[in-house]
Motif scaffolding. Structure first.
Motif, PDB file in Angstrom:
ATOM      1  N   ASP A 104      45.235  19.433  43.161  1.00 25.83           N
ATOM      2  CA  ASP A 104      44.951  19.742  44.562  1.00 25.83           C
ATOM      3  C   ASP A 104      44.440  18.466  45.225  1.00 25.83           C
ATOM      4  O   ASP A 104      44.038  17.509  44.551  1.00 25.83           O
ATOM      5  CB  ASP A 104      43.905  20.855  44.660  1.00 25.83           C
ATOM      6  CG  ASP A 104      44.421  22.177  44.112  1.00 25.83           C
ATOM      7  OD1 ASP A 104      45.560  22.543  44.435  1.00 25.83           O
ATOM      8  OD2 ASP A 104      43.691  22.825  43.336  1.00 25.83           O
TER       9      ASP A 104
ATOM     10  N   THR B 118      37.515  24.089  46.274  1.00 29.49           N
ATOM     11  CA  THR B 118      38.893  24.137  45.779  1.00 29.49           C
ATOM     12  C   THR B 118      38.926  24.334  44.270  1.00 29.49           C
ATOM     13  O   THR B 118      39.743  25.112  43.749  1.00 29.49           O
ATOM     14  CB  THR B 118      39.642  22.847  46.167  1.00 29.49           C
ATOM     15  OG1 THR B 118      39.644  22.711  47.594  1.00 29.49           O
ATOM     16  CG2 THR B 118      41.082  22.882  45.681  1.00 29.49           C
TER      17      THR B 118
ATOM     18  N   LYS C 219      37.975  28.005  43.535  1.00 31.01           N
ATOM     19  CA  LYS C 219      39.086  28.917  43.830  1.00 31.01           C
ATOM     20  C   LYS C 219      40.154  28.841  42.746  1.00 31.01           C
ATOM     21  O   LYS C 219      40.735  29.844  42.348  1.00 31.01           O
ATOM     22  CB  LYS C 219      39.700  28.579  45.187  1.00 31.01           C
ATOM     23  CG  LYS C 219      38.836  28.949  46.376  1.00 31.01           C
ATOM     24  CD  LYS C 219      39.511  28.575  47.683  1.00 31.01           C
ATOM     25  CE  LYS C 219      38.636  28.925  48.881  1.00 31.01           C
ATOM     26  NZ  LYS C 219      39.276  28.514  50.155  1.00 31.01           N
ATOM     27  N   ARG C 220      40.408  27.636  42.268  1.00 32.59           N
ATOM     28  CA  ARG C 220      41.399  27.472  41.208  1.00 32.59           C
ATOM     29  C   ARG C 220      40.938  28.151  39.928  1.00 32.59           C
ATOM     30  O   ARG C 220      41.717  28.824  39.248  1.00 32.59           O
ATOM     31  CB  ARG C 220      41.638  25.977  40.979  1.00 32.59           C
ATOM     32  CG  ARG C 220      42.709  25.641  39.956  1.00 32.59           C
ATOM     33  CD  ARG C 220      44.072  26.038  40.409  1.00 32.59           C
ATOM     34  NE  ARG C 220      44.523  25.300  41.580  1.00 32.59           N
ATOM     35  CZ  ARG C 220      45.685  25.509  42.178  1.00 32.59           C
ATOM     36  NH1 ARG C 220      46.503  26.445  41.725  1.00 32.59           N
ATOM     37  NH2 ARG C 220      46.049  24.820  43.238  1.00 32.59           N
TER      38      ARG C 220
ATOM     39  N   GLU D 276      42.459  32.194  42.510  1.00 34.63           N
ATOM     40  CA  GLU D 276      42.767  32.604  43.878  1.00 34.63           C
ATOM     41  C   GLU D 276      43.929  31.822  44.479  1.00 34.63           C
ATOM     42  O   GLU D 276      44.483  32.230  45.501  1.00 34.63           O
ATOM     43  CB  GLU D 276      41.522  32.437  44.760  1.00 34.63           C
ATOM     44  CG  GLU D 276      40.362  33.332  44.351  1.00 34.63           C
ATOM     45  CD  GLU D 276      39.134  33.122  45.228  1.00 34.63           C
ATOM     46  OE1 GLU D 276      39.288  32.522  46.311  1.00 34.63           O
ATOM     47  OE2 GLU D 276      38.040  33.546  44.827  1.00 34.63           O
ATOM     48  N   THR D 277      44.271  30.681  43.887  1.00 34.14           N
ATOM     49  CA  THR D 277      45.386  29.881  44.394  1.00 34.14           C
ATOM     50  C   THR D 277      46.344  29.559  43.255  1.00 34.14           C
ATOM     51  O   THR D 277      45.927  29.319  42.131  1.00 34.14           O
ATOM     52  CB  THR D 277      44.878  28.565  45.016  1.00 34.14           C
ATOM     53  OG1 THR D 277      44.045  27.878  44.062  1.00 34.14           O
ATOM     54  CG2 THR D 277      44.075  28.820  46.277  1.00 34.14           C
TER      55      THR D 277
ATOM     56  N   ASP E 243      47.302  22.874  46.470  1.00 30.35           N
ATOM     57  CA  ASP E 243      46.617  22.993  47.757  1.00 30.35           C
ATOM     58  C   ASP E 243      46.304  21.608  48.310  1.00 30.35           C
ATOM     59  O   ASP E 243      45.822  20.729  47.581  1.00 30.35           O
ATOM     60  CB  ASP E 243      45.323  23.790  47.571  1.00 30.35           C
ATOM     61  CG  ASP E 243      44.778  24.308  48.891  1.00 30.35           C
ATOM     62  OD1 ASP E 243      45.475  24.183  49.913  1.00 30.35           O
ATOM     63  OD2 ASP E 243      43.651  24.844  48.901  1.00 30.35           O
TER      64      ASP E 243
END
Length: 335
Positions: free
Chosen positions: A155, A303, A306-307, A311-312, A316
């Motif tokens: 990301d 970030t 979330k990873r 969640e992603t 990103d």
């Protein structure tokens, strides 16, 4: 050192009950919870972070690699990372690469051996490097900051340097300047090139010429700005304004100008980039392009989290928009 078995014996409960109370992994009545906590306090029990990390397969630790620089921009971003880690209950291991490829590789290996949950890379001097080891650890998320194109899965957090460079030059043009110089960063680095491209776009739109004597590539450090201004000064007539592509080089420009008896903005105007904390305390206070440094660091941590939470799925890219900060180093010329 006290163990859960010691607590269980003192509280008159099973070891599994103690584990549930301490780890809050299952409901336990208030009366038993109070007994367990009181026993743990009497025995000065401290939970083992290592044991918990092995059980949860998480160390609650992130690693961060940065390149040594006198530029406080990096420190302000690291502050945002560290504070966000603290707020999320994470520890941060900070490694310094000193711009050395082997040291970067060794630091990455060390962080992986320490089983960090995620990694943040902010060493743009390594831009364009392929880091194959990350392919062997697909479960460890990586966030890259301030880099150009990436040759490994990651990301990315960045500022819109093209927009920022355009904004800086446009402000000088709007203030009536037509003879404008630029001290760029190393043009083999993506963010430096984008700031310069933004600068050129603004001049082209205004139909203004480029004087090659006023365009100098430098190193993003104070000494680079100092030397670059001396080269511009030695070439003959000064431009009415100079865009230094970061605040550190702008500081070097002001120092060099002062040695020659020149003052900003009376003899020429000066624009910086980054809006480091000390920019507002320079004399005169520096007009510059603001980067949201704390938010850049916070976004890197968010970030990674979330990873880790799943969640992603797609790569990103988080891009922050710069902002003009007007202070005292740009004069308005009569049109």
């Amino acid at each position: 050192m006290a163990t859960m078995k010691d607590i269980a014996k003192l509280a008159g409960v099973s070891s599994s009950t103690v584990s549930h109370v301490i780890n809050q992994s299952r409901y336990v009545s208030e009366e038993i919870t109070e007994r367990v906590n009181r026993a743990a306090q009497e025995l000065n029990y401290t939970p083992s972070a290592l044991a918990r990390s092995l059980k949860m397969n998480r160390t609650k630790t992130f690693g961060m690699l940065v390149t040594t620089s006198t530029n406080p921009f990096y420190g302000e971003v690291v502050k945002g990372v560290e504070r966000s880690c603290y707020q999320q209950g994470y520890n941060l291991i900070l490694c310094n690469t000193e711009g050395d490829h082997q040291r970067m590789q060794d630091s990455i290996n060390t962080l992986l051996q320490k089983r960090v949950d995620g990694m943040i890379l902010m060493c743009s001097s390594m831009e364009g490097e392929r880091i194959d080891i990350f392919e062997k650890y697909p479960d460890i998320p990586v966030v890259v900051m301030d880099w150009g194109p990436i040759l490994f899965t990651s990301d990315k957090i960045q500022d819109n340097s093209l927009s920022g460079g355009y904004m800086a030059a446009k402000h000088l043009i709007d203030c009536g300047h037509r003879d404008i110089g630029c001290i760029t960063g190393p043009l083999n680095r993506y963010q430096a090139m984008m700031r310069y491209e933004g600068f050129k776009r603004a001049l082209n739109e205004a139909g203004l010429p480029f004087n090659p004597k006023w365009i100098v590539e430098s190193n993003f450090e104070c000494d680079g700005g100092y030397d670059a201004f001396n080269r511009i000064y030695a070439s003959g007539e000064l431009p009415t304004a100079i865009f230094a592509c970061n605040d550190m080089m702008a500081m070097g420009v002001m120092n060099a100008a002062n040695e020659k008896g020149l003052s900003v903005p009376n003899d020429f105007s000066l624009m910086g980039y980054d809006d480091i904390h000390i920019a507002q305390f320079m004399s005169p206070a520096l007009t510059t392009i603001h980067q949201p440094k704390y938010r850049l660091g916070q976004a890197a941590v968010d970030t990674l989290l979330k990873r880790l939470a799943g969640e992603t799925r797609e790569v990103d890219v988080v891009q922050f928009e710069p902002m003009l900060v007007e202070r005292k180093t740009v004069a308005t010329l009569k049109k």
